[in-house]
Design a protein around this motif. Structure first.
Motif, PDB file in Angstrom:
ATOM      1  N   GLY A  74      19.128 -41.243  47.299  1.00  0.00           N
ATOM      2  CA  GLY A  74      18.471 -40.549  46.188  1.00  0.00           C
ATOM      3  C   GLY A  74      19.301 -39.387  45.699  1.00  0.00           C
ATOM      4  O   GLY A  74      19.573 -39.238  44.521  1.00  0.00           O
ATOM      5  N   GLY A  75      19.710 -38.533  46.614  1.00  0.00           N
ATOM      6  CA  GLY A  75      20.539 -37.384  46.262  1.00  0.00           C
ATOM      7  C   GLY A  75      21.246 -36.849  47.486  1.00  0.00           C
ATOM      8  O   GLY A  75      20.840 -37.119  48.620  1.00  0.00           O
ATOM      9  N   ARG A  76      22.305 -36.078  47.265  1.00  0.00           N
ATOM     10  CA  ARG A  76      23.070 -35.487  48.354  1.00  0.00           C
ATOM     11  C   ARG A  76      23.398 -34.034  48.019  1.00  0.00           C
ATOM     12  O   ARG A  76      23.626 -33.679  46.857  1.00  0.00           O
ATOM     13  N   TYR A  97      21.526 -38.809  42.469  1.00  0.00           N
ATOM     14  CA  TYR A  97      22.290 -39.985  42.070  1.00  0.00           C
ATOM     15  C   TYR A  97      21.445 -41.047  41.382  1.00  0.00           C
ATOM     16  O   TYR A  97      21.992 -41.952  40.749  1.00  0.00           O
ATOM     17  N   ARG A  98      20.155 -40.948  41.471  1.00  0.00           N
ATOM     18  CA  ARG A  98      19.301 -41.878  40.724  1.00  0.00           C
ATOM     19  C   ARG A  98      18.989 -41.334  39.332  1.00  0.00           C
ATOM     20  O   ARG A  98      18.992 -42.070  38.355  1.00  0.00           O
ATOM     21  N   GLY A  99      18.734 -40.033  39.259  1.00  0.00           N
ATOM     22  CA  GLY A  99      18.466 -39.422  37.960  1.00  0.00           C
ATOM     23  C   GLY A  99      19.719 -39.036  37.204  1.00  0.00           C
ATOM     24  O   GLY A  99      19.642 -38.631  36.043  1.00  0.00           O
ATOM     25  N   LYS A 100      20.892 -39.142  37.861  1.00  0.00           N
ATOM     26  CA  LYS A 100      22.191 -38.809  37.247  1.00  0.00           C
ATOM     27  C   LYS A 100      22.188 -37.384  36.693  1.00  0.00           C
ATOM     28  O   LYS A 100      22.591 -37.115  35.556  1.00  0.00           O
ATOM     29  N   LEU A 101      21.725 -36.463  37.538  1.00  0.00           N
ATOM     30  CA  LEU A 101      21.635 -35.054  37.173  1.00  0.00           C
ATOM     31  C   LEU A 101      22.056 -34.211  38.375  1.00  0.00           C
ATOM     32  O   LEU A 101      21.686 -34.514  39.511  1.00  0.00           O
TER      33      LEU A 101
END
Length: 262
Positions: A74-76, A97-101
């Motif tokens: 999901g995010g790092r 990384y899913r929301g590309k933000l």
């Protein structure tokens, strides 16, 4: 960080991810030059494995899924070190990384504080919030005002290149493990990152030509988790360094009232 070499892993069977036919993507939009990178990893001692050498099937599969692992997470949390002859920048924050933000705090390294502040970015837009007294870590919720928006530059800016590289290290599917060795990916050595044993591998260059793969290096764990990436950019003698899990991941929230184009 000092390198610590261990015995070479025995190749294991592949994971079946070769069915994916997606071509390898790494920093394709970033203007990363084809210049050969100086060796980033020093492996000491007189015994044990030393690269470069061809990837085993297991290593190719782990390299193929490493960006997918970031997407699965999901995010790092990341720390991005941006080189510059006049003193670099360090960005500490989180990438969704899913929301590309992505969102974080910027501090100068060996330079004045004129570039310090908060930053949020997508693949197309950079939002900057200058601050006189920048905190060590970004507040969980971005401030609601005093942001300056601009397009993300696809070339000519070490900062924007670094932002785009970091944001692009996530993918919603694995890459093609069979294509990686064909495009020049190699095993370089073994190391330790945050107590985790890792393999260091090169990835193919942006143009995919054999013999120019040494512009990107990955520190990858036994399950394909990405712990560090180093990328040589054309405008700087030193590589961009992206370290993962350097602090606790904080979910990324958009700047209030702003919906930046992606």
């Amino acid at each position: 960080m000092r390198s610590k070499r261990t015995q070479q892993r025995r190749p294991r069977r592949g994971t079946g991810l070769r069915r994916w036919l997606r071509p390898w993507w790494v920093v394709a939009v970033l203007g990363v030059a084809g210049a050969t990178v100086a060796t980033f990893l020093v492996i000491g001692g007189d015994s044990g494995p030393a690269g470069p050498r061809a990837l085993t099937s297991d290593e190719a599969n782990r390299l193929a899924i490493t960006r997918f692992r970031n997407y699965q997470a999901g995010g790092r949390a990341v720390t991005i070190t941006v080189p510059n002859a006049a003193g670099g920048l360090v960005i500490k924050g989180s990438i969704d990384y899913r929301g590309k933000l992505a969102y974080g705090v910027v501090h100068g390294a060996g330079r004045d504080t004129s570039s310090d502040g908060l930053i949020e970015w997508t693949a197309a837009t950079v939002l900057v919030h200058p601050m006189a007294n920048t905190p060590a870590e970004a507040p969980a919720s971005p401030p609601g005002s005093d942001w300056v928006s601009r397009p993300l530059q696809t070339s000519g800016s070490a900062l924007d290149t670094s932002l785009a590289i970091a944001l692009g290290l996530g993918s919603d599917r694995p890459d093609n493990a069979q294509l990686l060795p064909q495009n020049g990916a190699t095993w370089i050595g073994q190391d330790q990152m945050g107590g985790h044993p890792v393999d260091v591998m090169t990835g193919p260059s942006a143009n995919g030509k054999p013999g120019t793969a040494d512009t990107v290096r990955y520190w990858i764990g036994s399950d394909g988790t990405m712990y560090r990436v180093q990328v040589k950019v054309a405008s700087e003698p030193q590589p961009v360094v992206i370290d993962f899990d350097t602090q606790t991941y904080v979910p990324v929230l958009p700047v209030p009232g702003v919906t930046p184009p992606r």
